[in-house]
Structure formats: structure tokens, C-alpha cells
Write an enzyme that holds these catalytic residues in place. Structure first.
Site, PDB file in Angstrom:
ATOM      1  N   GLN A   1       0.824  -1.208   0.000  1.00 10.42           N
ATOM      2  CA  GLN A   1       0.000   0.000   0.000  1.00 10.42           C
ATOM      3  C   GLN A   1       0.862   1.262   0.000  1.00 10.42           C
ATOM      4  O   GLN A   1       0.355   2.356  -0.193  1.00 10.42           O
ATOM      5  CB  GLN A   1      -0.939   0.011   1.208  1.00 10.42           C
TER       6      GLN A   1
ATOM      7  N   ARG B   1      -9.323  -0.340   7.197  1.00  8.07           N
ATOM      8  CA  ARG B   1     -10.025   0.852   6.749  1.00  8.07           C
ATOM      9  C   ARG B   1      -9.929   1.942   7.794  1.00  8.07           C
ATOM     10  O   ARG B   1     -10.818   2.747   7.936  1.00  8.07           O
ATOM     11  CB  ARG B   1     -11.491   0.532   6.453  1.00  8.07           C
ATOM     12  N   CYS B   2      -8.890   1.907   8.557  1.00  3.46           N
ATOM     13  CA  CYS B   2      -8.509   3.023   9.394  1.00  3.46           C
ATOM     14  C   CYS B   2      -7.327   2.645  10.233  1.00  3.46           C
ATOM     15  O   CYS B   2      -7.456   2.041  11.275  1.00  3.46           O
ATOM     16  CB  CYS B   2      -9.604   3.517  10.290  1.00  3.46           C
TER      17      CYS B   2
ATOM     18  N   GLU C   1     -12.897   5.408   4.494  1.00  6.40           N
ATOM     19  CA  GLU C   1     -12.965   4.753   5.796  1.00  6.40           C
ATOM     20  C   GLU C   1     -14.208   5.118   6.593  1.00  6.40           C
ATOM     21  O   GLU C   1     -14.562   4.423   7.544  1.00  6.40           O
ATOM     22  CB  GLU C   1     -11.704   5.093   6.582  1.00  6.40           C
TER      23      GLU C   1
END
Ligand code: FAD
Lengths: 286, 806
Positions: free
Chosen positions: B237, B384-385, B760
Site C-alpha cells: 500500500q 479501513r482506518c 474509511e
């Protein structure tokens, strides 16, 4: 998640399959749809030198709807159980139960024979077959014999089938008119085995129950058919008291264990709900 | 001629710029099975790596015998810590200032830890060889409870730093203690708590879970001994950060390392960190002189890669009798597992947990977080966070409910009277953030109206009556959430990872024929960057999005950036894109003025062209300008038309939203049925409404999973109980409810296009909404708090404890 190496055999008749089983003893295993066996091999919990694929054996296929009996070949897939029109008409409970197995991908490959032969208490078909009073036809080197589904299961993964025998067909008596059915299952999600499941058949004649059969899945280390539960319903109008008695009898016969689905008290409570729903569902359809 | 007759609307629509529900350009290849993932890479002579992993959660490694494995034909090498030690690679730095074993160095700290790395000619041989490596262990006492880990006589887990009481984030007070992070004013908060009309206190646990991306982690390392160049393909990522880390730990010069992130099948933070598999594959390629591929299987992914959450948050919230919140206190015990492998900005060891005052105007607050080692997998980075905003939102949205119970107030009204008002922005929070913008009351009122909140409460009251009368066994719950996010990390002055400032970048080149290529420092893992970033450029410089290629993920070609996580791509790289586009537009203006023979100031931008002010029939289209940039000798201007921007955001962005979930809860079976879910998101300027909706649907479905069943559970021996998808809940279409999405638009005042990021939000806001619905169903029967996940048996247990089973 890669299995150990193995030899792959693909016989075209039962006798050859049995021959290979005999030659290699417990090094060999038959594979049907592979959806119980192959995960075990990938986890290396099953290490087999020889895998005998049954899919080319014509004699293990097909569904025959007879006047007295329905005969289902071991290699009939769960998907066929759902889509076979004659079967859905003759024994609709099979379709109802099969639809609650796993997901479509599993059902396209998973077979009824593999499901009942496997001996996994989580499988839905064994309890269903006990409910239906099915008979398994088993072939070995010495020929063929039959075992009642109600006598087949000994403990988890241990059955009346010998290692070198193959389950070839399942014979199911047709049901009398006025028989209602239901298969109820609670699971955490699609693709899960039952937290609790129950199949029920109730025959009503003139407002009175003349026959009833109740069997449960994943609530003990084998499927559980409760003779007492059926007896509690027969002769009654299947009112609330009789149903409660049948549920109580069923609960007395199970022995659930704790796992990720929950503790024992929870499973017993849910089993009570599911069994009652199954019996009430069957009565309503009778 | 056509250019002259088209209406502005037609010209604008043709660009498919910002605001257009442009179809995702990525989907053509993904839906046709033509994606190119790391496992699709095939190189000549490529070898395969596979790990021997620890069956124990805590054990000493007495000996490793690889003889039998090495004797297996096709096995090329077996690496252990002893082989890596001379290179100094048996340990590696984590992104959180800790270090982590690459291969077990004398002991193992969690089940599934990497012990030896087998390299073989194919993955089947590698898997067989793994079975043949004999490892002798001596079991040690296991600690899975972070509170027990801090007891005086707890076994010391990290012997490598035993007695070293100065950690990466300040003093440690126990050998199993990692850091204490304090924010806000402790004394003032405690004073408020002591004098408050009402104080509600609760322990809020956000359980350990895992993002479980469809594609697991993996890489291919290829060391070319002739050129001395290392190429590393992987599920990264943050490819640029990986290159820098690889250079720092391997000693290979950074210009000799090329990192490529190909298509990535979902990341959610799981693919931010650096894993032992990458290091071992690089070493494997150097040692063997051949490319080495390593791909995790699902169980390895669930057991050993970055988990999420595992925060025990004790909260106290003070209020007046009328419900005005006067103070908030939180102490968190953070279970990081065996190594602190978070990927938070250096100064934020608990991420942005100090956003835990949420959407509310809370005058004073205090937060302390204690990081703790246990015998569980390392991480804490993901889902997602990365930055603990999910934990913070869950904490405050539960505390509000707990306070509402204590005050016997409606929880919607309690929120309303405490919201930060629109006129208070920019708002200084008690825990140190400057919220850039927001209009919470408008969003909240819109949401309550959309779901007919009063009607729902009336229905719920009737349901309670029916339940008490024995007419139903199902309760009804209304789950409210108003969340405020903090994303877009972040200003270089206070955000860095391993010293790398968290700016991001975009480089745009306009081709002579008026089409373009743009390259960014980020990398899409499903977010649809190739679609949306082209839309930003289309609107900024007036060339159609369809004529713009977007490229990310190759460190040899893309400008340096910190990557995609923490909803930062749009706030940071999206801003860089707009800024680079504006540089191009500025030059285009000069070219247009030259071509039109007027002064620069006499032309103005109009959708896809520059026109002479007051003479709209005199214009040059961007296509014409692009060509001119390459064929005219313009005095004072260099040829060409390209620009690069490195954007250092002045502040974070603060997306927010109002979510309302209605659930039916069966008290006997414990089943929770989601009847409806309304999600209003305010992410500022909306670049592509369809992509926003997709992001929201995906994130809400993850939130549903987390709230209702998804967890990484350990038994007392540290065995992972949920290591396969049979037990780890991944919802299918069947379990997924219908969502109603909605929005308000409050642009970010400091972002060039006003966008805030949305990836998110649904996970951050969804979890408390689902969880609050379950809690709310039981509120009339006396429930204050029950921990997630709200799976069947736990919900049943709640009902049972409340005496609802008669
Ligand atoms: C994700 C998932 C979810 C599932 N959920 C459910 C569920 O909810 N309910 C359920 O009932 N099942 C479930 N299953 C199991 C599935 O139905 C299997 O397909 C079934 O249990 C076995 O059938 P099979 O044909 O795949 O057998 P195989 O896996 O090929 O074989 C299973 C075992 O039976 C033996 N065997 C197979 N056929 C014969 C035969 N003719 N004679 C003798 N021995 C034989 C094999 O040697 C093996 O030991 C699930 C499976 C998966 C992967």
C-alpha cells in the site's frame, strides 16, 4: 494449504474402486465431491497416498422415484437434490434441507453419498436420512449389504461402513399422504454448519397424528433421531402440549458441546427453538 | 467548428470531470479476469518460498533441523534466524519504532510466527518441505490478556528489550509495557468529573479483528546479479516507503531498488506493514540468484498479518442534568501483540485516538493509552482506518449512549444538544485537533427526518409492549451514530512514518495531441484512483478524463509518496493532483495568450479552453494549446507541458456522517436482522458519487461483519480460534442488508478542491451504528454495555442475563 502428494485413481465401476481400496488399505480413500475431504487434505489433517475418484462410475448416479421407494445414487450432487423435479414432489423435505447446506458452489460438487458417508456431525444429510428412515446400500469385496441410517453413525467420523466398502445408494420409503415436513437450521452465516438443525415429519389423519419422526443435526457427535419425540406426537392433535413434550423428548436426547458457535446452554436453548419450529412447521403443512 | 457551437453544458459533460458518476475504468479488466496481481507474475527460474510457523504462542526454540527438508528433491534452501543474523536481517524495524523478528530468534511470541523459510522449485515441494523441518520447542507461559501482561509477576515476553525502560515513545513501566501516550488536561478533566451533576462510566471493548482482503499478502523478489538491481513486486500500500525501508535494512542503494505494486486485491491497511515474507524473499533471491515468490494462504493471512483494534477503553463522561457534556476521560489498554507493528505517524503511537471527543463540543478532556505486549500476532495497523479513528468513534458513540441511559434521555437529542455548531468551525478540540469544517446539525436533522425517527421510536414502544405481552420474541433496536473522522495524514510538521514526511505527489504530462498521463505516489487497492484522479485533472485543465492515463505503484516512474491508507489519497494526493494541474493551467494560459496575441491577464479559463475576456468567440482549446506547447517557440517559455506537485497538507480533513440502523433482535436465537440502514456522508466535494456509494457500501458491510461476528479470537493458550473463513465471518450477499445512502456537502476550506476522503467513513461510523442498534434493543430491559461482536450466542447471553428467557 497445499495437500501432500497422492496418486489419483479414476475407476469406472464399483468393483474396481473396491479393488483399489483393498490393495492400499488405509492409505487410500474415495473422493466424491471433495468438499469435506479436500479441505482436510489441504490442512494436512488427512494424508492419503491414494485418492479414488468416484465421478466416472455411472452406477453411483441418478435418482429413481419408485412407487414405494425413492433411490438416490451416492454421487448425486446436492445441487441435483434441489433441482430434480420428481424428488421435490416425492420428498420435498430433501430439497428444503439441501438448500440450507453451505452455498451453491459447495452444492454443485458436494454429493449426498459423501455427505452421509463422511460421519461429520455437522453434515445435514445424516440427520435428514434418519428422519426419513433411509437405508444405505453398501458394497464391499464380499458383495452388498444394507444398513439403516438410524444405525449407521457410531461417533464423529466413525460409521458402520468398513474402510474398504463404498456406499452406493440411498433408499428412502415414500411418505403416506397427509405428511407435513420441515427442515429448520440456525447457522451463523451462509457456508456455515448448523448451530442447531432439525428435520421433522408429521403425518396427520383426521386431525390426529398417526406417525412422526424428528431428527437433529450437530447437537451431538452423531445425528440424533428421537423415537420418544415422535411417540409424544402420535395419537395427539399436535397441540402445544404435545409439541412441548416432543421438544422436551428431543432435548433429552442431545448432547451438544461448546465451540465457536457458543456454549452448551445457548445451544440447548436454540435447539429447543429450532426443534419446535420444525415440528410446528411440519404440523402446519400436514 | 464543433468546438464553437457546443454549449458549455455539453463541453463540460464531455470531460467527465468532478461530480460525474463516471464508470470505473479499472472494472473492464477486473471483471474480465484480466487484472495483474502479484501471484500472476511468472519469471524464468522462479523459486517459491514458504514458512515454517510456530504452533505455539510462546515458546523457546531449542533447535531447528532442516536436514530432511534439504534432502527433498527440489528444495533449494532453508533459512533460519542463524542464516539471517550475519546480515543483520534476523530482526527488522517496524513502522512504529519497535523491532520485529524476521525469523524466530531463540523464541516465538505468537502462534503462526515465522520460524524458518523454505525455498523450493515449486510451491508444492515447498509445502512438503515445510512439514519436514523439525523444530524443537520448549513451551513458555502464555499471556493473552493485556491486563495480566502488566501484572508484576507476568512472564517477560520481549526478552530482547528486558530491563530497557526507555521505549520508542517514552518510558516503559513494565517489561511488557510499550508506551504511555497522554493527551489533554488530566487535572482539569478530573476536576470536572469530581464536580459534575452526572458521570457515566463504562469499559468499552473494541475486539481484535482482521481486514481479510480477498488477495492475501505476497511478493516476488528478483535480484539481478549483473546489474545489481533488485526488483520487488508486492502487495504494498506504500511502495515508496517499502523501497526506502528495504534500502535501509538491506544496505542495497535505494536507486538500485525498484518496488512495484501491481493490481492489489484489497488492502484495508493489511498491506501497509513490512512482513518477514518480503525480507526472506529478498534474501532468498540474493542467495539463490533467482527470483523468489512468496504468497500467503488465507490462514497465514488471518493468523500473522496486521490485525485491527483490540482496544480496551475505559471511559468517563461528565454532564449537566440537562445533558450538556462537561468533560471526557478515557484510559485505553492497547493490545499490540508480540511486537508493536503499527504504522502510525511517529508522534502518534495510538494514532489519532485523540479524535475521541467526536462530533461534540466537549470543553475539557483527557486521554491516556498504554500499549502492551501479549502473545498475539503483531500489528494494530489495519482495517479501513490505521489510525485508531474507528476505535475513537466507537468509544465516543458508545459513551454518548451510556450517558443517555444514565440521564434517561433520548440519545438523538443528547447528541444534538452537544454537537459542535457550524459557526464554531474551525474548531479547536480539547484533545488538540483543529476541525476544519462541519455542519453536524444539518446532517443530523436530515437523517432523523429521512428515517422518520419519531415514527421508529413509536413503533419500538409498541414492540416492547408486544414483547411484554408475549406476542413476539423479537426486540427492535435503533442504532444512532454521528461520527467525525480525521483523515488525510498529514501535515509534514507533525506527521511522519520512520522520518518520512506524509506529503504526497502527482506528476502530469500533457501529450502534444492533448491527452495526458498522470502518476501519483499513492496506489489503488480497489478505490478507483484511475477513475477519480483523472476526473480531477479533467475539471482542472479541461481535457477529457477518458484521455488521461493514470499510473501508480512503480517507484522507478512515479513521484515519491507515502501511499494509500488512512483515507489519505484524495486529501493529499488528490490535492497534489489539483495543484499539478493548476501549474499546467497557468502555463497553458501563457501559451493561449501568446497564440491569441493578448496579454496573459486578458484570457480566462472556460471549461476546456482559454477565451479572450469579453470576446468569447476568440479562444484556444486545451488541445490546441497542448500542440502549441510542443511546436511553437514561445518567447520566455520552455517547450512542453508538464508539472509535478508535492503536496504537504496544511491540516487534516474531517469528514463526518450520520448513520441510523434499525435491527430486529431475536432474544431466543440471538439472531440480529438488519431491517434498514441509512448512511449520510459528508466528505466535502464529491468527485464521483458512484465511487463514493461503492466505498460506503463496502465499508458498511465490513462494519456489519465486525459488529455482528467477525473477530480474531484466542484461547488461553494463545491458539487462534478463528483462523479460517468457517469461523471468521466474511459476509456474503446473503448477510448484507440494503443500504440507503445520502449526503450533505461541506467542502474542506483548506483542500484545493474541498474534498475530504470517504474510504474509511463507513467502517468508522458503521460499527457503532450496528452495535448501538443491538444495545438499544435491550436498553428498556436494563442493558448498558455488552461487548462486540454481537454474534448469536453473545446476544443470547445478553438476553439471558437480563432475564428475558423466563
Ligand atoms: C464451506 C463449506 C460449508 C459446508 N457446509 C455444510 C453444511 O452446512 N451442511 C452440510 O451438510 N455439509 C456442508 N459442507 C460439506 C459438504 O456438503 C460436502 O460436500 C459433504 O459433506 C461431503 O460430500 P462430498 O461429495 O464433497 O464428499 P467428499 O469430501 O469427497 O468425501 C467425504 C468423505 O466421505 C467419503 N465418501 C465419499 N463418498 C463416499 C461413498 N460413496 N462411499 C463411501 N465413502 C464415501 C470420502 O472418502 C471422505 O472420507 C460444507 C462444505 C464446505 C466446504
Amino acid at each position: 494449504m497445499i495437500p501432500a502428494g497422492f496418486e489419483y485413481h479414476r475407476p469406472t465401476d464399483v468393483a474396481s474402486a473396491i479393488e483399489i481400496l483393498k490393495t492400499h488399505g488405509d492409505e487410500a480413500r474415495v473422493v466424491a465431491g471433495g468438499h469435506s475431504l479436500i479441505p482436510m487434505m489441504k490442512l494436512r489433517m488427512a494424508d492419503l497416498a491414494h485418492l479414488i475418484d468416484l465421478q466416472d462410475i455411472e452406477g453411483l448416479k441418478g435418482i429413481e422415484i419408485g412407487a414405494e421407494t425413492v433411490s438416490i445414487g451416492a454421487m448425486v450432487t446436492q445441487h441435483e437434490l434441489i433441482t430434480h423435479a420428481g424428488l421435490s414432489e416425492a420428498l420435498p423435505i430433501i430439497r428444503e434441507a439441501a438448500l440450507q447446506i453451505a452455498d451453491p458452489q459447495v452444492r454443485y460438487l458436494g454429493t449426498v453419498g459423501g455427505n452421509v458417508a463422511n460421519g461429520d456431525p455437522g453434515n445435514d444429510m445424516p440427520g435428514l436420512m434418519q428422519c426419513l428412515d433411509a437405508t444405505y446400500v453398501i458394497e464391499g469385496a464380499e458383495g452388498s449389504r444394507t444398513v439403516s441410517a438410524r444405525d449407521f453413525y457410531q461417533s464423529a467420523y466413525f460409521t458402520a461402513r468398513e474402510d474398504d466398502e463404498i456406499l452406493t445408494r440411498i433408499e428412502i420409503p415414500r411418505l403416506p399422504a397427509g405428511t407435513g415436513y420441515a427442515y429448520e437450521k440456525q447457522k451463523r452465516k451462509i457456508g456455515d454448519y448448523a448451530t442447531a438443525a432439525c428435520g421433522a415429519l408429521v403425518t396427520m389423519q383426521g386431525g390426529t397424528c398417526t406417525a412422526a419422526s424428528v431428527a437433529m443435526t450437530n447437537l451431538s457427535d452423531t445425528p440424533v433421531w428421537s423415537e420418544e419425540a415422535g411417540a409424544a406426537l402420535v395419537g395427539t392433535s399436535c397441540g402445544p402440549d404435545a409439541v412441548a413434550a416432543a421438544v422436551a423428548a428431543s432435548l433429552a436426547a442431545i448432547n451438544p458441546t461448546q465451540d465457536n458457535r457458543g456454549p452448551v446452554e445457548f445451544k440447548r436453548h436454540v435447539a429447543g427453538v429450532i426443534i419446535r419450529r420444525a415440528i410446528e412447521g411440519a404440523v402446519a403443512r400436514a | 467548428m464543433k468546438d464553437a457551437v457546443d454549449t458549455p453544458e455539453t463541453r463540460s459533460a464531455g470531460l467527465k470531470g468532478m461530480g460525474c458518476a463516471r464508470k470505473r475504468v479499472e472494472d473492464v479488466r477486473f471483471t474480465q479476469g484480466k487484472g495483474n496481481y502479484v501471484d500472476d507474475i511468472q519469471l524464468d527460474g522462479m523459486l517459491f518460498g514458504d514458512f515454517v510457523r510456530s504452533p505455539y504462542a510462546h515458546a523457546r526454540v531449542i533447535s531447528i533441523n532442516a536436514e530432511a527438508a534439504l534432502a527433498l528433491p527440489g528444495v533449494v534452501a532453508v533459512l533460519t534466524a542463524a542464516d539471517l543474523a550475519p546480515l543483520g536481517l534476523h530482526w527488522m524495524p517496524t513502522l512504529a519504532g519497535d523491532k520485529q523478528m524476521v525469523l524466530a530468534d531463540g523464541k516465538v511470541l505468537f502462534q503462526g510466527q515465522e520460524v524458518a523459510y523454505v525455498i523450493a522449485e515449486d510451491r508444492y515441494i515447498a509445502a512438503d518441505a515445510v512439514e519436514l523441518v523439525e523444530v524443537e520447542y520448549e513451551e513458555l507461559p502464555v499471556v493473552v490478556d493485556p491486563f495480566k501482561a502488566l501484572e508484576p509477576d507476568a512472564p517477560i515476553l520481549r526478552e530482547d528489550i528486558a530491563g530497557n525502560m526507555e521505549g520508542a515513545h517514552g518510558p516503559r513501566r513494565h517489561d511488557n509495557h510499550i508506551f504511555t501516550w497522554e493527551q489533554g488536561d488530566k487535572d482539569a478533566t478530573e476536576a470536572v468529573l469530581a464536580e459534575a451533576d452526572v458521570v457515566a462510566e463504562e469499559m468499552i471493548y473494541y475486539h481484535r479483528t482482521h481486514p481479510c482482503p480477498l488477495e492475501t499478502c505476497g511478493c516476488v523478489a528478483s535480484m539481478d546479479k549483473v546489474t545489481g538491481k533488485l526488483t520487488l513486486w508486492g502487495t504494498f500500500q506504500a511502495p515508496h516507503a517499502v523501497r526506502t525501508v528495504a534500502a535501509l535494512i538491506s544496505g542495497i542503494a535505494e536507486h538500485n531498488i525498484r518496488v512495484i505494486s501491481p493490481d492489489i486485491g484489497g488492502g484495508f491497511g493489511n498491506k501497509v506493514g513490512v512482513y518477514p515474507g518480503y525480507v526472506c524473499s529478498i534474501v532468498g533471491s540474493i542467495v539463490t540468484g533467482k527470483p523468489v515468490k512468496w504468497i500467503e494462504d488465507r490462514m497465514e493471512n488471518l493468523m500473522s498479518t496486521a490485525f485491527a483494534r483490540d482496544y480496551w477503553m475505559r471511559g468517563k463522561i461528565a454532564a449537566t442534568k440537562e445533558g450538556k457534556i462537561t468533560g471526557l476521560w478515557c484510559h485505553t489498554t492497547a493490545d499490540h501483540g508480540g511486537f508493536d507493528a503499527c504504522a502510525d505517524p511517529t508522534k502518534f503511537p495510538a494514532g489519532f485516538m485523540n479524535i475521541c471527543t467526536g462530533s461534540y463540543d466537549i470543553p475539557v478532556a483527557y486521554l491516556a493509552v498504554d500499549g502492551v505486549y501479549t502473545n498475539k500476532a503483531p500489528g494494530g495497523v489495519a482495517y479501513r482506518c490505521s489510525f485508531r479513528v474507528t476505535e475513537a468513534a466507537y468509544f465516543i458513540e458508545r459513551m454518548i449512549e451510556v450517558l443517555a441511559i444514565k440521564l434517561n434521555m433520548d440519545a438523538a437529542e443528547l447528541r444534538r444538544i452537544n454537537f459542535i455548531r457550524a459557526d464554531q468551525f474551525p474548531y479547536q478540540s480539547a484533545l488538540g485537533w483543529e476541525y476544519d469544517s462541519g455542519d453536524y446539525h444539518t446532517a443530523w436533522d436530515k437523517a432523523l427526518k429521512a428515517v422518520d425517527y419519531a415514527g421508529l421510536r413509536a413503533e419500538q414502544a409498541q414492540r416492547i409492549e408486544d414483547f411484554k405481552a408475549g406476542k413476539t420474541r423479537k426486540l427492535m433496536g435503533i442504532g444512532l451514530t454521528h461520527f467525525t473522522e480525521i483523515v488525510g495524514a498529514g501535515p509534514v510538521k507533525n506527521c511522519d512514518i520512520l522520518g518520512l514526511g506524509m506529503f504526497d505527489s502527482c506528476e502530469i504530462r500533457i501529450h502534444p495531441t492533448g491527452s495526458a498521463i498522470a502518476r501519483l505516489g499513492t496506489i489503488s487497492q480497489g478505490q478507483g484512483h484511475a477513475t477519480t484522479f483523472a476526473q480531477i485533472i479533467a475539471s482542472e485543465i479541461g481535457i477529457p478524463a477518458d484521455d488521461i492515463t493514470l499510473e501508480e505503484g512503480d517507484t522507478d516512474t512515479a513521484p515519491y509518496g507515502l501511499g494509500t491508507y488512512g483515507s489519505r489519497s484524495t486529501p493529499v494526493a488528490g490535492a497534489a493532483t489539483a495543484m499539478a494541474a493548476r501549474k499546467i493551467r497557468a502555463k497553458a494560459q501563457m501559451i493561449a495568450a501568446y497564440l491569441l496575441e493578448v496579454h496573459d491577464d486578458d484570457v480566462e479559463f472556460d471549461i476546456d479552453r482559454f477565451v479572450v475576456k469579453g470576446a468569447p468567440e476568440r479562444f484556444k482549446t486545451m488541445k490546441e494549446i497542448a500542440f502549441a506547447a510542443y511546436n511553437q517557440a514561445i518567447p520566455g517559455l520552455e517547450p512542453g507541458l508538464e508539472a509535478v506537485s508535492y503536496y504537504d497538507p496544511p491540516n487534516m480533513t474531517y469528514p463526518f456522517g450520520a448513520y441510523i440502523c434499525v435491527a430486529d433482535v431475536d432474544v431466543d436465537t440471538g439472531e440480529v436482522g438488519i431491517r434498514s440502514f441509512y448512511a449520510l456522508d459528508d466528505c466535502g466535494t464529491r468527485i464521483n458519487p458512484m465511487i463514493i456509494e461503492g466505498q460506503v457500501h463496502g465499508g458498511l458491510t465490513e462494519a456489519l461483519a465486525i459488529a455482528l461476528g467477525q473477530e480474531i479470537a484466542y484461547d488461553d493458550m494463545g491458539n487462534v480460534k478463528t483462523g479460517t473463513l468457517m469461523d471468521f465471518f466474511l459476509p456474503t450477499a446473503w448477510e448484507t442488508p440494503n443500504y440507503t445512502t445520502d449526503h450533505t456537502v461541506t467542502p474542506s476550506p483548506h483542500h484545493p478542491i474541498g474534498a475530504k476522503g470517504v474510504g474509511e467513513s463507513p467502517n468508522v461510523g458503521g460499527v457503532p451504528a450496528f452495535s448501538n442498534a443491538v444495545h438499544d434493543a435491550f436498553r428498556p430491559f436494563g442493558l448498558t454495555q455488552s461487548h462486540m461482536p454481537h454474534d448469536h450466542w453473545r446476544v443470547w447471553q445478553t438476553a439471558n442475563k437480563l432475564g428475558l428467557h423466563g
